[in-house]
Design a protein around this motif. Sequence first.
Motif, PDB file in Angstrom:
ATOM      1  N   PHE A  30       0.779  -1.240   0.000  1.00 12.00           N
ATOM      2  CA  PHE A  30       0.000   0.000   0.000  1.00 12.00           C
ATOM      3  C   PHE A  30       0.814   1.296   0.000  1.00 12.00           C
ATOM      4  N   ASN A  31       2.087   1.266   0.319  1.00 12.20           N
ATOM      5  CA  ASN A  31       2.842   2.526   0.376  1.00 12.20           C
ATOM      6  C   ASN A  31       3.122   3.120  -1.000  1.00 12.20           C
ATOM      7  N   ASN A  32       2.827   2.424  -2.058  1.00 10.83           N
ATOM      8  CA  ASN A  32       3.101   2.927  -3.402  1.00 10.83           C
ATOM      9  C   ASN A  32       1.892   3.594  -4.064  1.00 10.83           C
ATOM     10  N   TYR A  33       0.750   3.661  -3.356  1.00 11.30           N
ATOM     11  CA  TYR A  33      -0.456   4.204  -3.979  1.00 11.30           C
ATOM     12  C   TYR A  33      -0.472   5.723  -4.090  1.00 11.30           C
ATOM     13  N   PHE A  34       0.044   6.415  -3.107  1.00 11.04           N
ATOM     14  CA  PHE A  34       0.017   7.871  -3.105  1.00 11.04           C
ATOM     15  C   PHE A  34       1.423   8.389  -2.885  1.00 11.04           C
ATOM     16  N   GLN A  35       1.774   9.449  -3.560  1.00 12.49           N
ATOM     17  CA  GLN A  35       3.135   9.970  -3.472  1.00 12.49           C
ATOM     18  C   GLN A  35       3.440  10.556  -2.097  1.00 12.49           C
ATOM     19  N   TYR A  36       2.519  11.280  -1.519  1.00 11.01           N
ATOM     20  CA  TYR A  36       2.800  11.982  -0.264  1.00 11.01           C
ATOM     21  C   TYR A  36       1.981  11.476   0.926  1.00 11.01           C
ATOM     22  N   PHE A  37       1.361  10.321   0.787  1.00 12.58           N
ATOM     23  CA  PHE A  37       0.600   9.747   1.890  1.00 12.58           C
ATOM     24  C   PHE A  37       0.984   8.280   1.982  1.00 12.58           C
ATOM     25  N   PHE A  38       1.603   7.898   3.072  1.00 10.94           N
ATOM     26  CA  PHE A  38       2.113   6.547   3.246  1.00 10.94           C
ATOM     27  C   PHE A  38       0.986   5.650   3.748  1.00 10.94           C
ATOM     28  N   LEU A  39       0.177   5.176   2.802  1.00  8.30           N
ATOM     29  CA  LEU A  39      -1.044   4.454   3.124  1.00  8.30           C
ATOM     30  C   LEU A  39      -0.774   3.177   3.908  1.00  8.30           C
ATOM     31  N   GLY A  40       0.270   2.451   3.570  1.00  8.92           N
ATOM     32  CA  GLY A  40       0.574   1.208   4.285  1.00  8.92           C
ATOM     33  C   GLY A  40       0.858   1.447   5.756  1.00  8.92           C
ATOM     34  N   THR A  41       1.700   2.422   6.048  1.00  8.83           N
ATOM     35  CA  THR A  41       2.012   2.755   7.443  1.00  8.83           C
ATOM     36  C   THR A  41       0.772   3.267   8.154  1.00  8.83           C
ATOM     37  N   PHE A  42       0.012   4.103   7.477  1.00  7.49           N
ATOM     38  CA  PHE A  42      -1.231   4.628   8.050  1.00  7.49           C
ATOM     39  C   PHE A  42      -2.181   3.484   8.402  1.00  7.49           C
ATOM     40  N   LEU A  43      -2.377   2.544   7.478  1.00  5.14           N
ATOM     41  CA  LEU A  43      -3.289   1.426   7.717  1.00  5.14           C
ATOM     42  C   LEU A  43      -2.847   0.557   8.885  1.00  5.14           C
ATOM     43  N   SER A  64       8.372   4.529  14.495  1.00  6.82           N
ATOM     44  CA  SER A  64       9.618   4.980  13.856  1.00  6.82           C
ATOM     45  C   SER A  64       9.408   5.266  12.377  1.00  6.82           C
ATOM     46  N   ALA A  65       8.665   4.412  11.666  1.00  6.80           N
ATOM     47  CA  ALA A  65       8.384   4.679  10.250  1.00  6.80           C
ATOM     48  C   ALA A  65       7.507   5.920  10.116  1.00  6.80           C
ATOM     49  N   PHE A  66       6.542   6.061  10.998  1.00  5.14           N
ATOM     50  CA  PHE A  66       5.674   7.234  11.023  1.00  5.14           C
ATOM     51  C   PHE A  66       6.517   8.507  11.163  1.00  5.14           C
ATOM     52  N   ALA A  67       7.447   8.515  12.110  1.00  3.46           N
ATOM     53  CA  ALA A  67       8.296   9.695  12.337  1.00  3.46           C
ATOM     54  C   ALA A  67       9.208   9.963  11.145  1.00  3.46           C
ATOM     55  N   PHE A  68       9.776   8.903  10.564  1.00  3.68           N
ATOM     56  CA  PHE A  68      10.655   9.087   9.400  1.00  3.68           C
ATOM     57  C   PHE A  68       9.877   9.666   8.222  1.00  3.68           C
ATOM     58  N   GLU A  69       8.681   9.169   8.006  1.00  3.76           N
ATOM     59  CA  GLU A  69       7.874   9.674   6.899  1.00  3.76           C
ATOM     60  C   GLU A  69       7.509  11.140   7.114  1.00  3.76           C
ATOM     61  N   LYS A  70       7.239  11.523   8.343  1.00  3.99           N
ATOM     62  CA  LYS A  70       6.985  12.941   8.637  1.00  3.99           C
ATOM     63  C   LYS A  70       8.213  13.779   8.316  1.00  3.99           C
ATOM     64  N   HIS A  71       9.375  13.279   8.697  1.00  2.00           N
ATOM     65  CA  HIS A  71      10.623  13.989   8.423  1.00  2.00           C
ATOM     66  C   HIS A  71      10.835  14.141   6.918  1.00  2.00           C
ATOM     67  N   SER A  72      10.573  13.099   6.158  1.00  2.00           N
ATOM     68  CA  SER A  72      10.775  13.173   4.709  1.00  2.00           C
ATOM     69  C   SER A  72       9.814  14.170   4.064  1.00  2.00           C
ATOM     70  N   LEU A  73       8.587  14.250   4.574  1.00  2.00           N
ATOM     71  CA  LEU A  73       7.643  15.233   4.038  1.00  2.00           C
ATOM     72  C   LEU A  73       8.098  16.653   4.356  1.00  2.00           C
ATOM     73  N   LEU A  74       8.561  16.887   5.565  1.00  2.00           N
ATOM     74  CA  LEU A  74       9.074  18.217   5.922  1.00  2.00           C
ATOM     75  C   LEU A  74      10.315  18.570   5.113  1.00  2.00           C
ATOM     76  N   SER A  75      11.207  17.597   4.940  1.00  2.00           N
ATOM     77  CA  SER A  75      12.442  17.842   4.188  1.00  2.00           C
ATOM     78  C   SER A  75      12.176  18.193   2.738  1.00  2.00           C
ATOM     79  N   SER A  76      11.103  17.640   2.178  1.00  2.00           N
ATOM     80  CA  SER A  76      10.784  17.933   0.783  1.00  2.00           C
ATOM     81  C   SER A  76       9.848  19.134   0.650  1.00  2.00           C
ATOM     82  N   GLY A  77       9.554  19.800   1.757  1.00  2.00           N
ATOM     83  CA  GLY A  77       8.748  21.013   1.711  1.00  2.00           C
ATOM     84  C   GLY A  77       7.261  20.779   1.581  1.00  2.00           C
ATOM     85  N   GLU A  78       6.802  19.587   1.852  1.00  2.00           N
ATOM     86  CA  GLU A  78       5.388  19.243   1.701  1.00  2.00           C
ATOM     87  C   GLU A  78       4.646  19.447   3.025  1.00  2.00           C
TER      88      GLU A  78
END
Length: 123
Positions: A25-38, A80-94
């Motif tokens: 599921f993490n490949n469905y949306f570019q800026y929303f990590f659906l697999g981790t969310f689920l 930890s994956a949740f926090a990393f994904e947040k960091h990647s979104l902030l780093s890319s300006g999203e």
Amino acid sequence: MKQLLLVFLGGGIGSMLRFVISRIFNNYFQYFFLGTFLVNIIGCLLIGIVLGLSFKGNYLTQNQILVLATGFCGGFTTFSAFAFEKHSLLSSGELLYFLLYTLSSIVFGIVAIALGLWSVKLL
């Protein structure tokens, strides 16, 4: 020692299932990590049910709670994956996606736990 093995068993199964769901599921949306969310929301629902059953009466033994809540849910969900994904979104300006993903994860997580606890009251 038995309790450690129970947590290990539940955690291993939870981690493997989290890996599979994230890969799918993490490949469905570019800026929303659906697999981790689920996995995090499903894990919140499950721990709400497990703990609700343990609060309600003698539906689960201490060992079952260790396998399901501490082991499985602990291995299945991932902060930890949740926090990393947040960091990647902030780093890319999203910033918008960062806020949407963070708030929806927290709100839906709390609602899922409440739903799990509430569903046990219906039994």
